[in-house]
Write an enzyme that holds these catalytic residues in place. Structure first.
Site, mmCIF file in Angstrom:
data_model
loop_
_atom_site.group_PDB
_atom_site.id
_atom_site.type_symbol
_atom_site.label_atom_id
_atom_site.label_comp_id
_atom_site.label_asym_id
_atom_site.label_seq_id
_atom_site.Cartn_x
_atom_site.Cartn_y
_atom_site.Cartn_z
ATOM 1 C CB ILE A 31 2.397 -1.565 -6.526
ATOM 2 C CG1 ILE A 31 2.250 -2.030 -5.085
ATOM 3 C CG2 ILE A 31 3.831 -1.696 -7.018
ATOM 4 C CD1 ILE A 31 2.515 -3.513 -4.883
ATOM 5 C CG ASN A 85 1.344 5.453 6.906
ATOM 6 O OD1 ASN A 85 0.709 6.430 7.240
ATOM 7 N ND2 ASN A 85 1.191 4.867 5.736
ATOM 8 C CG HIS A 98 7.870 3.598 3.194
ATOM 9 N ND1 HIS A 98 7.907 2.654 4.206
ATOM 10 C CD2 HIS A 98 6.570 3.675 2.816
ATOM 11 C CE1 HIS A 98 6.695 2.168 4.415
ATOM 12 N NE2 HIS A 98 5.857 2.794 3.590
#
Length: 112
Positions: A31, A85, A98
Site C-alpha cells: 500500500i 526486514n 513477508h
C-alpha cells in the site's frame, strides 16, 4: 494475541490487491510502494520473522523466492530486488514473515 493486518487479509476480513494466492502464500501489492512494482509475498503460516524460522520451515521460506521469481517473470521483469526486514530496527512493520519484491526502477546500493 491480536491478528496482524496480514492475517486479516489472509482471512478475507479486510481487502487487499491480491496478485497471487495458493494454499501456502498470498501475494499483495504494497500500500506504500517503494518502486513501480512492490509486492509482498506473505506466508499463510504465521511466523513472526526470519528469527523464528526453524529447519522445518526452510522449504516454505525457499518457496517465497520461487513465487517471487514466477510473478516477476509473468510481469516482464528480469531485474528486481527481494528484501526481508527482520525486526523494527530494520524496518519491519508487521510481525508476520513477508518478502518484499521490488521492480520497475533502477535500485541503488547500499539500499538504506
Amino acid at each position: 494475541m491480536e491478528e496482524t493486518i496480514f492475517q486479516k487479509i489472509i482471512g478475507k476480513k479486510i481487502p487487499a490487491k491480491v496478485a497471487y494466492e495458493d494454499e501456502e502464500y498470498i501475494v499483495i501489492h504494497d500500500i506504500r510502494p517503494q518502486a513501480p512494482v512492490h509486492l509482498l509475498v506473505i506466508t499463510k503460516k504465521v511466523i513472526a520473522s526470519l528469527n523464528e524460522v526453524e529447519g522445518g520451515n526452510a522449504e516454505l521460506v525457499g518457496g517465497m523466492f520461487v513465487v517471487a521469481k514466477t510473478l516477476m517473470k509473468q510481469m516482464g521483469h528480469s531485474d528486481y530486488r527481494t528484501v526481508f526486514n527482520c525486526g523494527r530496527g530494520a524496518g519491519m512493520e508487521v510481525s508476520h514473515l513477508h518478502l518484499h519484491v521490488l521492480a520497475g526502477r533502477t535500485m541503488g546500493w547500499p539500499p538504506g
